[in-house]
Design a protein around this motif. Structure first.
Motif, PDB file in Angstrom:
ATOM      1  N   ASP A 128       0.861  -1.170   0.000  1.00 20.98           N
ATOM      2  CA  ASP A 128       0.000   0.000   0.000  1.00 20.98           C
ATOM      3  C   ASP A 128       0.905   1.230   0.000  1.00 20.98           C
ATOM      4  O   ASP A 128       1.796   1.348   0.840  1.00 20.98           O
ATOM      5  N   ASP A 129       0.687   2.155  -0.929  1.00 20.20           N
ATOM      6  CA  ASP A 129       1.610   3.282  -1.057  1.00 20.20           C
ATOM      7  C   ASP A 129       1.509   4.284   0.089  1.00 20.20           C
ATOM      8  O   ASP A 129       2.407   5.113   0.287  1.00 20.20           O
ATOM      9  N   THR A 130       0.432   4.212   0.868  1.00 19.62           N
ATOM     10  CA  THR A 130       0.269   5.137   1.994  1.00 19.62           C
ATOM     11  C   THR A 130       0.741   4.529   3.309  1.00 19.62           C
ATOM     12  O   THR A 130       1.525   5.140   4.046  1.00 19.62           O
ATOM     13  N   THR A 131       0.284   3.329   3.606  1.00 20.99           N
ATOM     14  CA  THR A 131       0.612   2.694   4.886  1.00 20.99           C
ATOM     15  C   THR A 131       1.876   1.839   4.822  1.00 20.99           C
ATOM     16  O   THR A 131       2.475   1.550   5.852  1.00 20.99           O
ATOM     17  N   GLY A 132       2.229   1.409   3.616  1.00 24.50           N
ATOM     18  CA  GLY A 132       3.381   0.520   3.482  1.00 24.50           C
ATOM     19  C   GLY A 132       3.056  -0.925   3.803  1.00 24.50           C
ATOM     20  O   GLY A 132       3.944  -1.787   3.796  1.00 24.50           O
ATOM     21  N   TYR A 139      -8.530  -0.851  -4.690  1.00 17.88           N
ATOM     22  CA  TYR A 139      -7.319  -0.141  -5.119  1.00 17.88           C
ATOM     23  C   TYR A 139      -7.383   0.167  -6.612  1.00 17.88           C
ATOM     24  O   TYR A 139      -8.080  -0.510  -7.364  1.00 17.88           O
ATOM     25  N   LYS A 140      -6.659   1.193  -7.021  1.00 16.75           N
ATOM     26  CA  LYS A 140      -6.593   1.548  -8.434  1.00 16.75           C
ATOM     27  C   LYS A 140      -5.719   0.542  -9.169  1.00 16.75           C
ATOM     28  O   LYS A 140      -4.600   0.266  -8.751  1.00 16.75           O
ATOM     29  N   SER A 141      -6.238   0.001 -10.248  1.00 19.78           N
ATOM     30  CA  SER A 141      -5.466  -0.941 -11.050  1.00 19.78           C
ATOM     31  C   SER A 141      -4.367  -0.195 -11.800  1.00 19.78           C
ATOM     32  O   SER A 141      -4.547   0.948 -12.201  1.00 19.78           O
ATOM     33  N   ILE A 142      -3.245  -0.863 -11.994  1.00 20.70           N
ATOM     34  CA  ILE A 142      -2.127  -0.248 -12.708  1.00 20.70           C
ATOM     35  C   ILE A 142      -1.533  -1.237 -13.700  1.00 20.70           C
ATOM     36  O   ILE A 142      -1.746  -2.442 -13.609  1.00 20.70           O
ATOM     37  N   THR A 159      13.725  -9.141  -8.654  1.00 24.23           N
ATOM     38  CA  THR A 159      12.612  -8.696  -7.808  1.00 24.23           C
ATOM     39  C   THR A 159      12.478  -7.182  -7.841  1.00 24.23           C
ATOM     40  O   THR A 159      13.438  -6.457  -8.133  1.00 24.23           O
ATOM     41  N   THR A 160      11.262  -6.697  -7.537  1.00 25.10           N
ATOM     42  CA  THR A 160      11.006  -5.261  -7.454  1.00 25.10           C
ATOM     43  C   THR A 160       9.817  -5.020  -6.534  1.00 25.10           C
ATOM     44  O   THR A 160       9.057  -5.945  -6.228  1.00 25.10           O
ATOM     45  N   THR A 161       9.662  -3.786  -6.086  1.00 23.17           N
ATOM     46  CA  THR A 161       8.539  -3.424  -5.205  1.00 23.17           C
ATOM     47  C   THR A 161       7.544  -2.569  -5.981  1.00 23.17           C
ATOM     48  O   THR A 161       7.930  -1.625  -6.671  1.00 23.17           O
ATOM     49  N   ILE A 162       6.270  -2.902  -5.846  1.00 18.74           N
ATOM     50  CA  ILE A 162       5.204  -2.194  -6.554  1.00 18.74           C
ATOM     51  C   ILE A 162       4.211  -1.661  -5.526  1.00 18.74           C
ATOM     52  O   ILE A 162       3.838  -2.370  -4.585  1.00 18.74           O
ATOM     53  N   GLN A 163       3.778  -0.428  -5.705  1.00 14.94           N
ATOM     54  CA  GLN A 163       2.856   0.192  -4.754  1.00 14.94           C
ATOM     55  C   GLN A 163       1.501   0.454  -5.408  1.00 14.94           C
ATOM     56  O   GLN A 163       1.426   0.896  -6.553  1.00 14.94           O
TER      57      GLN A 163
END
Length: 254
Positions: free
Chosen positions: A33-37, A79-82, A95-99
């Motif tokens: 989650d890009d806000t809470t992590g 959540y908004k799809s991306i 590997t990578t991190t996606i928010q």
């Protein structure tokens, strides 16, 4: 023995290289989650190019085969799809991190308008709107579902589109052969199939076929499926309907 070990190593390396060339590289991702992590589980990830899917686990981690420049469609309820592009750096680092960003919902007033009935059957039967629907066998349903493939003018509409460059079906079926050939492949992957069966927003179909939601509704209308079917069917049923119409289109075009 030494030469055998070298030969065996080369052989194994070639096997792995061939498999990677055919299926792509296994990439990993962590979704937050890009806000809470907070780590997000149950996120649906679909490789739009290969039509393979994955779901993030309770640690937000997913694993999926991909090639460089493949597009991943990532969605989760609320959540908004991306869409995320698989880069060479991602493949190299594995590997990578996606928010993901939560949707902001605005509650709207809902007005329910009941039918005003008189109590007289002859009059009330004319007040309640009726639709002439047709039956169709489709995925996820034990019984036939209303649709339009077998209606009297369905054949004519599909046939007419073949000779009309301005027609919606002519443009859609003629310009997206790769996407449409993947329709059958989509149902072979259980993750993709289960996701489509659980969704009604046409968002995933839009991403997989490269068309807008309004165009999907227009395609269904041109294939002569009823308005009721288009509004109530899940995404898997809509995908099956498009596939059936496409198969009919290909046969007639020959």
């Amino acid at each position: 023995m030494k030469y055998f070990a070298v030969f065996f190593f080369v052989f194994i390396s070639n096997v792995f290289f061939a498999q990677e060339k055919e299926n792509g590289t296994l990439v990993n991702g962590i979704i937050k989650d890009d806000t809470t992590g907070n780590l997000l589980s149950g996120v649906n990830i679909i490789n739009v190019n290969t039509v393979k899917g994955a779901i993030s686990d309770d640690k937000g981690v997913f694993h999926l085969q991909a090639f460089a420049n493949d597009t991943l469609h990532i969605s989760l309820l609320g959540y908004k799809s991306i869409k995320v592009k698989v880069t060479n750096d991602w493949i190299k680092n594995k590997t990578t991190t996606i928010q993901l960003t939560q949707k902001a919902y605005a509650l709207e007033e809902v007005v329910i308008r009941p039918y005003v009935l008189t109590g007289y059957l002859e009059i009330d039967a004319k007040l309640i709107p009726t639709r002439e629907n047709y039956r169709y066998s489709i995925s996820g349903l034990k019984e036939g579902y209303e649709a339009g493939e077998y209606s009297p003018n369905a054949f004519g509409r599909v046939l007419g589109s073949i000779f009309n460059p301005a027609d919606m079906l002519y443009n859609f079926f003629g310009k997206k052969p790769k996407e449409l050939r993947r329709l059958k492949e989509m149902k072979k992957d259980d993750t993709v199939k289960n996701l489509l069966a659980s969704k009604f927003d046409r968002e995933t179909i839009s991403a997989l076929l490269g068309v807008s939601k309004s165009e999907i509704a227009e395609i269904m209308e041109r294939c002569n499926y009823s308005e009721s079917f288009v509004k109530t069917a899940n995404d898997l049923q809509i995908m099956d309907a498009i596939s059936a119409c496409y198969e009919e289109y290909k046969i007639l075009k020959r």
